[in-house]
Design a protein around this motif. Structure first.
Motif, PDB file in Angstrom:
ATOM      1  N   SER B  63       0.797  -1.230   0.000  1.00  0.00           N
ATOM      2  CA  SER B  63       0.000   0.000   0.000  1.00  0.00           C
ATOM      3  C   SER B  63       0.829   1.280   0.000  1.00  0.00           C
ATOM      4  O   SER B  63       0.307   2.345  -0.288  1.00  0.00           O
ATOM      5  CB  SER B  63      -0.961  -0.013   1.184  1.00  0.00           C
ATOM      6  OG  SER B  63      -0.249  -0.324   2.359  1.00  0.00           O
ATOM      7  N   ALA B  64       2.103   1.183   0.314  1.00  0.00           N
ATOM      8  CA  ALA B  64       2.925   2.405   0.350  1.00  0.00           C
ATOM      9  C   ALA B  64       3.024   3.023  -1.041  1.00  0.00           C
ATOM     10  O   ALA B  64       3.137   2.308  -2.043  1.00  0.00           O
ATOM     11  CB  ALA B  64       4.316   2.082   0.874  1.00  0.00           C
ATOM     12  N   LYS B  65       2.968   4.346  -1.087  1.00  0.00           N
ATOM     13  CA  LYS B  65       3.086   5.023  -2.378  1.00  0.00           C
ATOM     14  C   LYS B  65       4.558   5.051  -2.789  1.00  0.00           C
ATOM     15  O   LYS B  65       5.403   5.545  -2.043  1.00  0.00           O
ATOM     16  CB  LYS B  65       2.548   6.449  -2.255  1.00  0.00           C
ATOM     17  CG  LYS B  65       2.238   7.089  -3.575  1.00  0.00           C
ATOM     18  CD  LYS B  65       1.514   8.415  -3.361  1.00  0.00           C
ATOM     19  CE  LYS B  65       0.882   8.884  -4.651  1.00  0.00           C
ATOM     20  NZ  LYS B  65       0.148  10.146  -4.443  1.00  0.00           N
ATOM     21  N   PRO B  66       4.888   4.524  -3.953  1.00  0.00           N
ATOM     22  CA  PRO B  66       6.298   4.459  -4.356  1.00  0.00           C
ATOM     23  C   PRO B  66       6.849   5.823  -4.774  1.00  0.00           C
ATOM     24  O   PRO B  66       6.093   6.745  -5.083  1.00  0.00           O
ATOM     25  CB  PRO B  66       6.295   3.521  -5.548  1.00  0.00           C
ATOM     26  CG  PRO B  66       4.922   2.992  -5.641  1.00  0.00           C
ATOM     27  CD  PRO B  66       4.014   3.929  -4.943  1.00  0.00           C
ATOM     28  N   THR B  67       8.140   5.910  -4.784  1.00  0.00           N
ATOM     29  CA  THR B  67       8.843   7.104  -5.255  1.00  0.00           C
ATOM     30  C   THR B  67       9.473   6.777  -6.602  1.00  0.00           C
ATOM     31  O   THR B  67      10.085   5.726  -6.763  1.00  0.00           O
ATOM     32  CB  THR B  67       9.976   7.452  -4.268  1.00  0.00           C
ATOM     33  OG1 THR B  67       9.404   7.591  -2.980  1.00  0.00           O
ATOM     34  CG2 THR B  67      10.659   8.739  -4.656  1.00  0.00           C
ATOM     35  N   VAL B  68       9.317   7.688  -7.528  1.00  0.00           N
ATOM     36  CA  VAL B  68       9.911   7.493  -8.851  1.00  0.00           C
ATOM     37  C   VAL B  68      11.072   8.467  -9.015  1.00  0.00           C
ATOM     38  O   VAL B  68      10.931   9.661  -8.752  1.00  0.00           O
ATOM     39  CB  VAL B  68       8.869   7.732  -9.963  1.00  0.00           C
ATOM     40  CG1 VAL B  68       9.511   7.592 -11.340  1.00  0.00           C
ATOM     41  CG2 VAL B  68       7.705   6.758  -9.820  1.00  0.00           C
ATOM     42  N   THR B  69      12.210   7.939  -9.431  1.00  0.00           N
ATOM     43  CA  THR B  69      13.374   8.780  -9.704  1.00  0.00           C
ATOM     44  C   THR B  69      13.626   8.771 -11.205  1.00  0.00           C
ATOM     45  O   THR B  69      13.712   7.701 -11.822  1.00  0.00           O
ATOM     46  CB  THR B  69      14.617   8.256  -8.957  1.00  0.00           C
ATOM     47  OG1 THR B  69      14.262   8.075  -7.586  1.00  0.00           O
ATOM     48  CG2 THR B  69      15.775   9.228  -9.062  1.00  0.00           C
ATOM     49  N   THR B  70      13.718   9.953 -11.789  1.00  0.00           N
ATOM     50  CA  THR B  70      13.918  10.062 -13.234  1.00  0.00           C
ATOM     51  C   THR B  70      15.395   9.822 -13.570  1.00  0.00           C
ATOM     52  O   THR B  70      16.248   9.848 -12.675  1.00  0.00           O
ATOM     53  CB  THR B  70      13.506  11.464 -13.738  1.00  0.00           C
ATOM     54  OG1 THR B  70      14.399  12.425 -13.168  1.00  0.00           O
ATOM     55  CG2 THR B  70      12.080  11.804 -13.335  1.00  0.00           C
ATOM     56  N   PRO B  71      15.700   9.599 -14.852  1.00  0.00           N
ATOM     57  CA  PRO B  71      17.096   9.312 -15.223  1.00  0.00           C
ATOM     58  C   PRO B  71      18.079  10.381 -14.767  1.00  0.00           C
ATOM     59  O   PRO B  71      19.246  10.084 -14.517  1.00  0.00           O
ATOM     60  CB  PRO B  71      17.037   9.238 -16.754  1.00  0.00           C
ATOM     61  CG  PRO B  71      15.637   8.825 -17.055  1.00  0.00           C
ATOM     62  CD  PRO B  71      14.781   9.472 -15.994  1.00  0.00           C
ATOM     63  N   ASP B  72      17.626  11.618 -14.637  1.00  0.00           N
ATOM     64  CA  ASP B  72      18.544  12.678 -14.191  1.00  0.00           C
ATOM     65  C   ASP B  72      18.402  12.992 -12.703  1.00  0.00           C
ATOM     66  O   ASP B  72      18.866  14.031 -12.232  1.00  0.00           O
ATOM     67  CB  ASP B  72      18.366  13.940 -15.045  1.00  0.00           C
ATOM     68  CG  ASP B  72      16.928  14.433 -15.057  1.00  0.00           C
ATOM     69  OD1 ASP B  72      16.076  13.811 -14.389  1.00  0.00           O
ATOM     70  OD2 ASP B  72      16.658  15.448 -15.726  1.00  0.00           O
ATOM     71  N   GLY B  73      17.746  12.099 -11.961  1.00  0.00           N
ATOM     72  CA  GLY B  73      17.784  12.212 -10.503  1.00  0.00           C
ATOM     73  C   GLY B  73      16.653  12.999  -9.863  1.00  0.00           C
ATOM     74  O   GLY B  73      16.624  13.170  -8.650  1.00  0.00           O
ATOM     75  N   GLU B  74      15.694  13.441 -10.661  1.00  0.00           N
ATOM     76  CA  GLU B  74      14.556  14.169 -10.107  1.00  0.00           C
ATOM     77  C   GLU B  74      13.557  13.160  -9.511  1.00  0.00           C
ATOM     78  O   GLU B  74      13.475  12.033  -9.977  1.00  0.00           O
ATOM     79  CB  GLU B  74      13.900  14.932 -11.266  1.00  0.00           C
ATOM     80  CG  GLU B  74      12.961  16.032 -10.873  1.00  0.00           C
ATOM     81  CD  GLU B  74      12.173  16.536 -12.089  1.00  0.00           C
ATOM     82  OE1 GLU B  74      11.033  16.934 -11.903  1.00  0.00           O
ATOM     83  OE2 GLU B  74      12.712  16.494 -13.219  1.00  0.00           O
ATOM     84  N   THR B  75      12.823  13.588  -8.491  1.00  0.00           N
ATOM     85  CA  THR B  75      11.790  12.718  -7.919  1.00  0.00           C
ATOM     86  C   THR B  75      10.436  13.157  -8.451  1.00  0.00           C
ATOM     87  O   THR B  75      10.099  14.340  -8.396  1.00  0.00           O
ATOM     88  CB  THR B  75      11.804  12.821  -6.388  1.00  0.00           C
ATOM     89  OG1 THR B  75      13.090  12.426  -5.925  1.00  0.00           O
ATOM     90  CG2 THR B  75      10.759  11.904  -5.773  1.00  0.00           C
ATOM     91  N   ILE B  76       9.673  12.212  -8.985  1.00  0.00           N
ATOM     92  CA  ILE B  76       8.331  12.552  -9.480  1.00  0.00           C
ATOM     93  C   ILE B  76       7.300  11.652  -8.820  1.00  0.00           C
ATOM     94  O   ILE B  76       7.629  10.611  -8.260  1.00  0.00           O
ATOM     95  CB  ILE B  76       8.224  12.441 -11.028  1.00  0.00           C
ATOM     96  CG1 ILE B  76       8.568  11.022 -11.500  1.00  0.00           C
ATOM     97  CG2 ILE B  76       9.101  13.478 -11.709  1.00  0.00           C
ATOM     98  CD1 ILE B  76       8.211  10.768 -12.951  1.00  0.00           C
ATOM     99  N   GLU B  77       6.040  12.075  -8.897  1.00  0.00           N
ATOM    100  CA  GLU B  77       4.937  11.330  -8.299  1.00  0.00           C
ATOM    101  C   GLU B  77       4.442  10.257  -9.268  1.00  0.00           C
ATOM    102  O   GLU B  77       4.461  10.455 -10.489  1.00  0.00           O
ATOM    103  CB  GLU B  77       3.754  12.279  -8.065  1.00  0.00           C
ATOM    104  CG  GLU B  77       3.982  13.303  -6.981  1.00  0.00           C
ATOM    105  CD  GLU B  77       3.556  12.777  -5.616  1.00  0.00           C
ATOM    106  OE1 GLU B  77       2.411  12.303  -5.499  1.00  0.00           O
ATOM    107  OE2 GLU B  77       4.380  12.819  -4.688  1.00  0.00           O
TER     108      GLU B  77
END
Lengths: 175, 278
Positions: B63-77
């Motif tokens: 149930s935890a909401k995952p964290t997405v990291t983009t190829p250049d290191g940004e965090t997105i929802e």
């Protein structure tokens, strides 16, 4: 004049270290690529990639036939041509001049590449493998490998017969 | 009555907090609809669950909401995160070229302290953030360790990149010698695992191909990391593989601080990789 038509991508595809021998006429590679007619309920022309491999050198894409006119630029499904995608496709910027082309209908297609144009490099004498891979939407995938030796002068020939998504593929390299 | 209700609530709380570590019996996983995509602006959808059979939805969602990291290191929802009875699902919008990481990382703190001559254990649910408020002012001999469970998957749009694999030093982390989005049947891949940032020998690495429901043998591959923290895995068939890294030994024992000794943090890593046909 040719130089002015080279895009950045084409220059990158030509790569480094392969020079046309002084005075040598440009090599040409003539191919026939047969796409079989299939009796299936839903048929779409296959995506086809044609590339050249040599041990120790990056693969050179000579041609990729895909749905390049569609809304998304046709690139969404290119990874389905999966060996080509790994060998070369994923590091190319498409469309590439002289490389990208529309899909082709069933039949035998003649294609020619000239060294120094499009994705075709000048060939130093050595062992090469031409690879043709076809992948069809809602259909199958097939890859044919045509190894050949180019000694710099004699015509080099190779052929391979497909079984499912490709028919007969022939190759002839000459100066 | 009230007491018993409170007890039940407390118990429920315990079960929830314990889920990240006690779900060992059920394997945790995230599976992406594609791991290798071409073109631009693609969407990928992901299922996240804990189940017995890989990769079938037969038990509980993650149930935890995952964290997405983009190829250049940004965090997105993530988009469209929904938690069902048996699995969670969410979408990831790929707007850059390269390799993305989707991660659920649970970090907790275990430990002991002395209060009035008595040794006490930190309650479950203690984190670095709330550690200060959970230790009484008159506590002495505070000893803590971190529990870190890391559940990550990788998705590549275009050519694979490696920027997201820069280690943070928390828990067990992957340093790919072979890129996890460049795996093919019949080939082998070398992965290096770091524990708290250091290559660690003797970690237990288990790889299990999906599709368990339709075969008899588990077909698990069990390996140990070598002196450089590396393992080499040869993929027998194309498909999805669950890859789990633990510190080995008796897990229940690891979970508790050894009597009299310093507490030992428990770390685990899990990923799902897609092996393509060659």
């Amino acid at each position: 004049m040719t130089q002015f038509r080279l895009t950045g991508m084409t220059v990158a595809a030509l790569g480094t270290g392969v020079l046309l021998p002084a005075g040598a006429a440009a090599q040409t590679m003539d191919l026939t690529v047969a796409i079989p007619r299939l009796s299936v309920a839903e048929y779409h022309n296959p995506y086809v990639a044609i590339w050249l491999q040599q041990d120790g050198a990056p693969a050179r894409t000579l041609a990729v036939w895909y749905d390049l006119d569609n809304r998304e630029g046709g690139t969404k499904w290119l990874n389905e041509v999966r060996q080509w995608w790994r060998a070369s496709g994923r590091s190319l910027r498409l469309p590439a001049s002289g490389v990208s082309g529309a899909t082709r209908a069933p039949g035998s297609h003649r294609v020619s590449f000239t060294a120094g144009r499009g994705g075709m490099p000048a060939l130093a004498p050595g062992q090469y493998t031409l690879v043709v891979e076809a992948s069809r939407e809602v259909g199958g995938r097939e890859q044919l490998r045509l190894p050949f030796t180019w000694n710099g002068t004699a015509v080099a020939n190779a052929r391979a017969q497909g079984r499912s998504e490709l028919g007969l593929v022939t190759l002839s390299v000459k100066r | 009555m009230i007491q018993s209700r409170l007890f039940k609530l407390a118990l429920a709380g315990t079960v929830l907090a314990a889920l990240p570590t006690t779900a060992q019996a059920h394997r945790q996983w995230m599976t992406a609809s594609s791991t290798v995509v071409s073109g631009e602006n693609n969407w990928v959808t992901v299922d996240a669950a804990a189940s017995n059979d890989l990769f079938y939805i037969d038990h509980r969602p993650l149930s935890a909401k995952p964290t997405v990291t983009t190829p250049d290191g940004e965090t997105i929802e993530v988009a469209n995160h929904a938690v069902g009875q048996m699995r969670a699902t969410f979408d990831v919008h790929l707007q850059k070229q390269g390799t993305y990481r989707v991660a659920i990382v649970n970090q907790g703190v275990i430990g002991t302290y002395k209060q009035g001559g008595e040794t006490k254990t930190l309650p479950r649910g203690t984190t670095r953030a709330n550690l200060a408020e959970r230790i009484p002012a008159d506590a002495t001999d505070v000893v803590t360790a971190d529990n870190v469970s890391r559940n990550e998957i990788y998705i590549t749009q275009g050519a694979p990149t490696e920027d997201i694999f820069k280690p943070t030093g928390a828990g067990i982390e992957l340093v790919p010698m072979t890129h996890p989005n460049d795996l093919y049947a019949g080939e082998s891949a070398t992965f290096q695992f770091l524990r708290e940032g250091k290559p660690t020998e003797g970690l237990t690495v288990t790889a299990i191909p999906g599709g368990i429901r339709y075969r008899d043998a588990l077909q698990d591959m069990n390996l140990k990391t070598d002196g450089e923290g590396k393992v080499e895995i040869t993929w027998p068939e194309p498909g999805l593989y669950w890859v789990n890294v633990t510190e080995g030994g008796d897990e229940d024992e690891d979970e508790r601080p050894a009597p009299g000794g310093p507490p030992r943090g428990r770390m685990s890593y899990v990923t799902v990789v897609e092996v393509l046909a060659s």
